[in-house]
Write an enzyme that holds these catalytic residues in place. Structure first.
Site, PDB file in Angstrom:
ATOM      1  N   THR A  95       1.064  -1.102   0.057  1.00  0.00           N
ATOM      2  CA  THR A  95       0.128   0.075  -0.098  1.00  0.00           C
ATOM      3  C   THR A  95       0.840   1.329  -0.063  1.00  0.00           C
ATOM      4  OG1 THR A  95      -1.767  -1.187   1.096  1.00  0.00           O
ATOM      5  CG2 THR A  95      -1.775   1.355   1.194  1.00  0.00           C
ATOM      6  N   LYS A 170      -7.001   1.971  -3.113  1.00  0.00           N
ATOM      7  CA  LYS A 170      -6.658   1.453  -1.786  1.00  0.00           C
ATOM      8  C   LYS A 170      -6.598   2.371  -0.722  1.00  0.00           C
ATOM      9  CE  LYS A 170      -5.421  -1.496   1.488  1.00  0.00           C
ATOM     10  NZ  LYS A 170      -4.077  -1.950   1.685  1.00  0.00           N
ATOM     11  N   LYS A 238      -0.169   5.906   8.285  1.00  0.00           N
ATOM     12  CA  LYS A 238       0.367   5.995   7.162  1.00  0.00           C
ATOM     13  C   LYS A 238      -0.538   6.273   5.981  1.00  0.00           C
ATOM     14  CE  LYS A 238       1.741   2.663   4.964  1.00  0.00           C
ATOM     15  NZ  LYS A 238       1.180   1.488   3.845  1.00  0.00           N
TER      16      LYS A 238
END
EC number: 1.1.1.79
Length: 289
Positions: A95, A170, A238
Protein backbone atom coordinates in the site's frame (compact mmCIF):
# COMPACT_ATOMS: atom_id res chain seq x y z
CA UNK A 1 3.71 -21.65 -12.07
CA UNK A 2 6.66 -20.35 -10.05
CA UNK A 3 6.29 -17.11 -8.14
CA UNK A 4 8.80 -15.00 -6.26
CA UNK A 5 7.60 -13.27 -3.10
CA UNK A 6 9.34 -10.33 -1.45
CA UNK A 7 8.32 -9.39 2.10
CA UNK A 8 7.09 -11.82 4.75
CA UNK A 9 5.32 -9.63 7.28
CA UNK A 10 1.83 -10.38 8.60
CA UNK A 11 0.35 -10.26 5.10
CA UNK A 12 3.18 -11.58 2.98
CA UNK A 13 3.70 -14.67 5.10
CA UNK A 14 0.01 -15.64 4.94
CA UNK A 15 -0.18 -14.98 1.20
CA UNK A 16 2.99 -16.98 0.44
CA UNK A 17 1.67 -19.86 2.52
CA UNK A 18 -1.57 -19.89 0.54
CA UNK A 19 0.31 -20.05 -2.73
CA UNK A 20 2.34 -23.01 -1.45
CA UNK A 21 -0.78 -24.82 -0.22
CA UNK A 22 -2.32 -24.47 -3.68
CA UNK A 23 0.62 -26.05 -5.48
CA UNK A 24 2.59 -23.00 -6.59
CA UNK A 25 6.37 -23.11 -6.45
CA UNK A 26 7.36 -20.12 -4.32
CA UNK A 27 10.75 -18.49 -3.82
CA UNK A 28 10.84 -16.02 -0.95
CA UNK A 29 12.99 -13.20 0.36
CA UNK A 30 12.71 -11.11 3.50
CA UNK A 31 15.03 -8.49 4.93
CA UNK A 32 15.23 -10.62 8.07
CA UNK A 33 15.96 -13.96 6.41
CA UNK A 34 14.99 -16.01 9.48
CA UNK A 35 11.36 -15.11 8.75
CA UNK A 36 11.62 -17.38 5.71
CA UNK A 37 12.17 -20.51 7.82
CA UNK A 38 8.50 -21.45 8.29
CA UNK A 39 7.85 -21.06 4.56
CA UNK A 40 10.84 -23.29 3.80
CA UNK A 41 9.30 -25.98 6.02
CA UNK A 42 6.27 -25.88 3.72
CA UNK A 43 8.31 -26.18 0.54
CA UNK A 44 9.44 -22.65 -0.33
CA UNK A 45 12.89 -21.82 -1.66
CA UNK A 46 14.87 -18.84 -0.37
CA UNK A 47 17.06 -16.28 -2.09
CA UNK A 48 19.37 -13.91 -0.23
CA UNK A 49 18.47 -10.81 -2.27
CA UNK A 50 15.49 -9.44 -4.22
CA UNK A 51 17.64 -9.47 -7.36
CA UNK A 52 18.17 -13.22 -7.09
CA UNK A 53 14.43 -13.81 -6.69
CA UNK A 54 13.77 -11.80 -9.86
CA UNK A 55 16.49 -13.72 -11.71
CA UNK A 56 14.92 -17.06 -10.76
CA UNK A 57 11.21 -16.29 -11.25
CA UNK A 58 9.17 -15.07 -14.21
CA UNK A 59 6.63 -13.49 -11.85
CA UNK A 60 7.47 -11.78 -8.55
CA UNK A 61 5.07 -10.32 -5.99
CA UNK A 62 6.14 -7.77 -3.37
CA UNK A 63 4.24 -7.03 -0.16
CA UNK A 64 6.14 -4.36 1.75
CA UNK A 65 5.31 -2.03 4.62
CA UNK A 66 5.39 1.46 3.09
CA UNK A 67 6.60 3.56 0.14
CA UNK A 68 10.15 3.71 1.49
CA UNK A 69 10.41 -0.08 1.71
CA UNK A 70 8.79 -0.55 -1.71
CA UNK A 71 11.31 1.81 -3.33
CA UNK A 72 14.26 0.35 -1.44
CA UNK A 73 13.59 -3.19 -2.65
CA UNK A 74 13.49 -1.98 -6.25
CA UNK A 75 16.29 0.60 -6.38
CA UNK A 76 18.85 -0.41 -3.73
CA UNK A 77 21.91 -2.60 -4.30
CA UNK A 78 20.90 -6.21 -5.06
CA UNK A 79 17.40 -4.92 -5.75
CA UNK A 80 14.76 -5.77 -8.31
CA UNK A 81 16.19 -3.47 -11.00
CA UNK A 82 19.44 -5.41 -11.18
CA UNK A 83 17.71 -8.44 -12.73
CA UNK A 84 14.36 -7.26 -14.12
CA UNK A 85 14.26 -7.60 -17.91
CA UNK A 86 12.04 -8.51 -20.83
CA UNK A 87 9.89 -11.52 -19.98
CA UNK A 88 9.78 -10.75 -16.26
CA UNK A 89 6.73 -9.44 -14.39
CA UNK A 90 6.74 -7.50 -11.11
CA UNK A 91 3.56 -7.14 -9.05
CA UNK A 92 3.74 -4.76 -6.09
CA UNK A 93 0.92 -5.36 -3.60
CA UNK A 94 2.26 -2.88 -1.04
CA UNK A 95 0.00 0.00 0.00
CA UNK A 96 1.77 3.08 -1.34
CA UNK A 97 0.90 6.41 -2.93
CA UNK A 98 0.37 6.74 -6.68
CA UNK A 99 3.66 8.63 -7.12
CA UNK A 100 5.59 5.67 -5.70
CA UNK A 101 3.81 3.22 -8.00
CA UNK A 102 4.49 5.42 -11.01
CA UNK A 103 8.18 5.67 -10.11
CA UNK A 104 8.48 1.88 -9.79
CA UNK A 105 6.53 1.35 -13.01
CA UNK A 106 8.84 3.67 -14.95
CA UNK A 107 11.93 1.88 -13.65
CA UNK A 108 10.60 -1.63 -14.31
CA UNK A 109 9.29 -0.92 -17.81
CA UNK A 110 12.46 1.03 -18.61
CA UNK A 111 14.37 -2.24 -18.22
CA UNK A 112 11.89 -4.14 -20.41
CA UNK A 113 9.92 -5.69 -17.55
CA UNK A 114 6.18 -5.52 -16.97
CA UNK A 115 4.53 -4.00 -13.92
CA UNK A 116 1.21 -4.30 -12.10
CA UNK A 117 0.39 -2.53 -8.87
CA UNK A 118 -1.96 -4.69 -6.85
CA UNK A 119 -2.63 -3.42 -3.34
CA UNK A 120 -5.07 -5.58 -1.42
CA UNK A 121 -8.02 -4.78 0.79
CA UNK A 122 -8.09 -7.07 3.82
CA UNK A 123 -5.88 -7.91 6.77
CA UNK A 124 -4.42 -11.01 8.44
CA UNK A 125 -7.49 -13.30 8.52
CA UNK A 126 -8.61 -12.62 4.91
CA UNK A 127 -4.99 -13.13 3.83
CA UNK A 128 -4.88 -16.50 5.61
CA UNK A 129 -8.24 -17.50 4.13
CA UNK A 130 -7.54 -16.32 0.58
CA UNK A 131 -10.33 -13.74 0.86
CA UNK A 132 -8.48 -10.55 -0.02
CA UNK A 133 -9.74 -8.02 -2.58
CA UNK A 134 -7.10 -7.14 -5.18
CA UNK A 135 -7.05 -3.62 -6.62
CA UNK A 136 -4.83 -3.96 -9.67
CA UNK A 137 -3.68 -1.54 -12.35
CA UNK A 138 -0.98 -1.47 -14.99
CA UNK A 139 0.02 -4.05 -17.59
CA UNK A 140 -3.25 -5.75 -18.60
CA UNK A 141 -1.58 -8.86 -20.02
CA UNK A 142 0.43 -9.39 -16.81
CA UNK A 143 -2.74 -8.94 -14.78
CA UNK A 144 -4.52 -11.63 -16.81
CA UNK A 145 -1.55 -14.02 -16.63
CA UNK A 146 -1.51 -13.60 -12.85
CA UNK A 147 -5.19 -14.43 -12.33
CA UNK A 148 -4.45 -18.04 -11.21
CA UNK A 149 -2.35 -16.67 -8.34
CA UNK A 150 -4.75 -13.81 -7.64
CA UNK A 151 -7.63 -16.30 -7.37
CA UNK A 152 -5.73 -18.13 -4.62
CA UNK A 153 -4.94 -14.93 -2.74
CA UNK A 154 -8.31 -13.24 -2.98
CA UNK A 155 -12.04 -13.53 -3.59
CA UNK A 156 -12.17 -10.81 -6.25
CA UNK A 157 -9.65 -9.00 -8.45
CA UNK A 158 -10.45 -5.59 -9.93
CA UNK A 159 -8.53 -4.21 -12.90
CA UNK A 160 -8.57 -0.42 -12.57
CA UNK A 161 -6.64 0.75 -15.62
CA UNK A 162 -3.46 2.79 -15.55
CA UNK A 163 -0.77 2.61 -12.86
CA UNK A 164 -1.66 4.83 -9.92
CA UNK A 165 -5.35 3.93 -9.90
CA UNK A 166 -4.81 0.89 -7.69
CA UNK A 167 -2.85 2.92 -5.15
CA UNK A 168 -5.48 5.66 -5.09
CA UNK A 169 -8.37 3.21 -4.67
CA UNK A 170 -6.61 1.41 -1.81
CA UNK A 171 -5.91 4.69 0.02
CA UNK A 172 -9.55 5.73 -0.33
CA UNK A 173 -10.74 2.36 1.02
CA UNK A 174 -8.37 2.56 3.99
CA UNK A 175 -9.26 6.20 4.63
CA UNK A 176 -12.93 5.21 4.94
CA UNK A 177 -11.99 2.28 7.17
CA UNK A 178 -9.87 4.43 9.47
CA UNK A 179 -12.57 7.07 9.76
CA UNK A 180 -15.16 4.40 10.57
CA UNK A 181 -12.90 2.87 13.22
CA UNK A 182 -12.56 6.23 14.92
CA UNK A 183 -16.32 6.82 14.99
CA UNK A 184 -16.81 3.27 16.27
CA UNK A 185 -14.22 3.83 19.01
CA UNK A 186 -15.90 7.06 20.10
CA UNK A 187 -19.25 5.25 20.28
CA UNK A 188 -17.88 2.42 22.43
CA UNK A 189 -16.19 4.84 24.81
CA UNK A 190 -19.24 7.10 24.97
CA UNK A 191 -21.51 4.17 25.76
CA UNK A 192 -19.22 3.07 28.59
CA UNK A 193 -18.86 6.58 30.03
CA UNK A 194 -22.64 7.04 29.86
CA UNK A 195 -23.23 3.99 32.04
CA UNK A 196 -24.33 1.77 29.14
CA UNK A 197 -23.08 -1.65 28.13
CA UNK A 198 -20.75 -1.43 25.16
CA UNK A 199 -21.45 -5.13 24.54
CA UNK A 200 -25.14 -4.30 24.17
CA UNK A 201 -24.17 -1.52 21.75
CA UNK A 202 -22.40 -4.12 19.62
CA UNK A 203 -25.54 -6.27 19.57
CA UNK A 204 -27.67 -3.30 18.53
CA UNK A 205 -25.27 -2.26 15.76
CA UNK A 206 -25.11 -5.82 14.47
CA UNK A 207 -28.89 -5.92 13.99
CA UNK A 208 -29.20 -2.60 12.19
CA UNK A 209 -28.22 -0.95 8.93
CA UNK A 210 -24.66 -0.33 10.17
CA UNK A 211 -23.79 -3.97 10.67
CA UNK A 212 -20.44 -4.84 9.11
CA UNK A 213 -17.64 -7.39 9.53
CA UNK A 214 -15.22 -4.85 10.99
CA UNK A 215 -17.47 -3.85 13.90
CA UNK A 216 -18.43 -7.48 14.48
CA UNK A 217 -14.86 -8.74 14.33
CA UNK A 218 -13.07 -5.98 16.23
CA UNK A 219 -15.70 -4.86 18.77
CA UNK A 220 -15.51 -7.71 21.31
CA UNK A 221 -11.72 -7.53 21.62
CA UNK A 222 -11.83 -3.71 21.78
CA UNK A 223 -14.21 -3.98 24.74
CA UNK A 224 -11.57 -6.16 26.42
CA UNK A 225 -8.71 -3.76 25.53
CA UNK A 226 -7.13 -6.51 23.45
CA UNK A 227 -5.55 -5.56 20.11
CA UNK A 228 -3.70 -8.46 18.42
CA UNK A 229 -2.20 -6.95 15.26
CA UNK A 230 -4.11 -8.00 12.14
CA UNK A 231 -3.42 -4.59 10.58
CA UNK A 232 -0.88 -2.56 12.58
CA UNK A 233 -1.97 0.89 13.67
CA UNK A 234 1.22 2.49 12.31
CA UNK A 235 0.28 1.30 8.81
CA UNK A 236 -3.26 2.63 9.14
CA UNK A 237 -1.93 6.04 10.14
CA UNK A 238 0.47 5.97 7.17
CA UNK A 239 -2.50 5.28 4.88
CA UNK A 240 -4.54 8.11 6.42
CA UNK A 241 -1.62 10.47 5.79
CA UNK A 242 -1.28 9.38 2.18
CA UNK A 243 -5.05 9.60 1.61
CA UNK A 244 -5.11 13.14 2.99
CA UNK A 245 -2.29 14.05 0.60
CA UNK A 246 -4.40 12.63 -2.25
CA UNK A 247 -7.26 14.82 -1.04
CA UNK A 248 -4.99 17.87 -1.14
CA UNK A 249 -3.94 17.03 -4.71
CA UNK A 250 -7.58 16.94 -5.78
CA UNK A 251 -8.81 19.87 -3.64
CA UNK A 252 -11.19 17.61 -1.68
CA UNK A 253 -12.01 18.75 1.85
CA UNK A 254 -11.70 15.78 4.24
CA UNK A 255 -12.22 17.03 7.81
CA UNK A 256 -13.47 13.66 9.09
CA UNK A 257 -10.40 11.83 7.76
CA UNK A 258 -8.13 14.58 9.09
CA UNK A 259 -9.60 14.20 12.59
CA UNK A 260 -9.22 10.42 12.38
CA UNK A 261 -5.59 10.81 11.35
CA UNK A 262 -4.94 12.92 14.44
CA UNK A 263 -6.37 10.16 16.62
CA UNK A 264 -4.10 7.57 14.99
CA UNK A 265 -1.12 9.89 15.42
CA UNK A 266 -2.02 10.28 19.10
CA UNK A 267 -2.20 6.49 19.46
CA UNK A 268 1.23 6.14 17.82
CA UNK A 269 2.66 8.68 20.25
CA UNK A 270 1.27 6.50 23.06
CA UNK A 271 3.41 3.59 21.79
CA UNK A 272 0.54 1.66 20.19
CA UNK A 273 1.85 1.60 16.61
CA UNK A 274 2.58 -2.12 16.48
CA UNK A 275 -0.83 -3.10 17.87
CA UNK A 276 -3.92 -3.52 15.72
CA UNK A 277 -5.40 -0.30 14.32
CA UNK A 278 -8.41 -0.83 16.58
CA UNK A 279 -6.12 0.24 19.45
CA UNK A 280 -6.95 3.81 18.39
CA UNK A 281 -9.75 3.49 20.95
CA UNK A 282 -7.06 3.98 23.61
CA UNK A 283 -6.41 7.46 22.22
CA UNK A 284 -10.15 8.17 22.46
CA UNK A 285 -10.21 6.95 26.07
CA UNK A 286 -7.20 9.14 26.85
CA UNK A 287 -8.86 12.22 25.38
CA UNK A 288 -11.97 11.61 27.49
CA UNK A 289 -10.09 11.42 30.78
Amino acid sequence: MEIGFLGLGIMGKAMSMNLLKHGFKVTVWNRTLSKCDELVEHGASVCETPALVIKKCKYTIAMLSDPSAALSVVFDKDGVLEQICEGKGYIDMSTVDAETSLKINEAITGKGGRFVEGPVSGSKKPAEDGQLILLAAGDKALFEESIPAFDVLGKKSFYLGQVGNGAKMKLIVNMIMGSMMNAFSEGLVLADKSGLSSDTLLDILDLGAMTNPMFKGKGPSMNKSNYPPAFPLKHQQKDMRLALALGDENAVSMPVAAAANEAFKKARSMGLGDLDFSAVIEAVKFSKE
